[in-house]
Scaffold this motif. Structure first.
Motif, PDB file in Angstrom:
ATOM      1  N   MET A  77      -1.462  22.916   7.033  1.00 16.16           N
ATOM      2  CA  MET A  77      -0.778  23.819   7.965  1.00 16.16           C
ATOM      3  C   MET A  77      -1.109  23.485   9.420  1.00 16.16           C
ATOM      4  N   GLN A  78      -2.325  23.022   9.679  1.00 14.33           N
ATOM      5  CA  GLN A  78      -2.671  22.594  11.034  1.00 14.33           C
ATOM      6  C   GLN A  78      -1.837  21.379  11.437  1.00 14.33           C
ATOM      7  N   ALA A  79      -1.650  20.457  10.507  1.00 11.72           N
ATOM      8  CA  ALA A  79      -0.832  19.270  10.781  1.00 11.72           C
ATOM      9  C   ALA A  79       0.606  19.672  11.083  1.00 11.72           C
ATOM     10  N   ALA A  80       1.097  20.679  10.362  1.00 14.44           N
ATOM     11  CA  ALA A  80       2.463  21.157  10.602  1.00 14.44           C
ATOM     12  C   ALA A  80       2.557  21.852  11.955  1.00 14.44           C
ATOM     13  N   ALA A  81       1.528  22.606  12.303  1.00 15.82           N
ATOM     14  CA  ALA A  81       1.535  23.318  13.581  1.00 15.82           C
ATOM     15  C   ALA A  81       1.527  22.351  14.759  1.00 15.82           C
ATOM     16  N   LYS A  82       0.869  21.216  14.592  1.00 16.63           N
ATOM     17  CA  LYS A  82       0.800  20.214  15.657  1.00 16.63           C
ATOM     18  C   LYS A  82       2.021  19.303  15.676  1.00 16.63           C
ATOM     19  N   GLY A  83       2.886  19.433  14.666  1.00 17.17           N
ATOM     20  CA  GLY A  83       4.094  18.625  14.639  1.00 17.17           C
ATOM     21  C   GLY A  83       3.909  17.256  14.018  1.00 17.17           C
ATOM     22  N   THR A  84       2.762  17.023  13.416  1.00 10.74           N
ATOM     23  CA  THR A  84       2.518  15.734  12.772  1.00 10.74           C
ATOM     24  C   THR A  84       3.366  15.585  11.522  1.00 10.74           C
ATOM     25  N   ILE A  85       3.462  16.672  10.744  1.00  5.44           N
ATOM     26  CA  ILE A  85       4.373  16.694   9.607  1.00  5.44           C
ATOM     27  C   ILE A  85       5.289  17.902   9.756  1.00  5.44           C
ATOM     28  N   HIS A  86       6.452  17.848   9.139  1.00 11.41           N
ATOM     29  CA  HIS A  86       7.417  18.940   9.232  1.00 11.41           C
ATOM     30  C   HIS A  86       6.901  20.147   8.467  1.00 11.41           C
TER      31      HIS A  86
END
Length: 87
Positions: free
Chosen positions: A59-68
């Protein structure tokens, strides 16, 4: 190689963002791998803890825009399904 100053800056910025995204993706993959290792070992309590950690990283990766965000949700759902099957 770029000659225009703004193009040179964009190249530097892209390198920094690429390195950051690579670190984040690596952390996500490692968290998922550790969860699956705990699951295959049959250690459910540890697997639950690893699942919570993996979900947080995804979820952190999604929040940073790294993954959708939809890809993140799909990954979490897949892990949750594996955990529920093991229980």
């Amino acid at each position: 190689m770029a000659n225009i100053k703004s193009a040179k800056k964009r190249i530097k910025v892209i390198e920094v963002k690429t390195a950051r995204n690579r670190r984040i993706k690596s952390a996500v993959k490692t968290a998922i791998r550790r969860f699956e290792e705990a699951l295959t070992a049959g250690n459910l309590e540890e697997a639950k803890a690893k699942f919570r950690f993996a979900e947080k990283k995804i979820m952190q990766a999604a929040a940073k825009g790294t993954i959708h965000k939809n890809a993140a949700s799909r990954k979490v759902a897949k892990l949750a399904s594996k955990l529920n099957k093991a229980m």
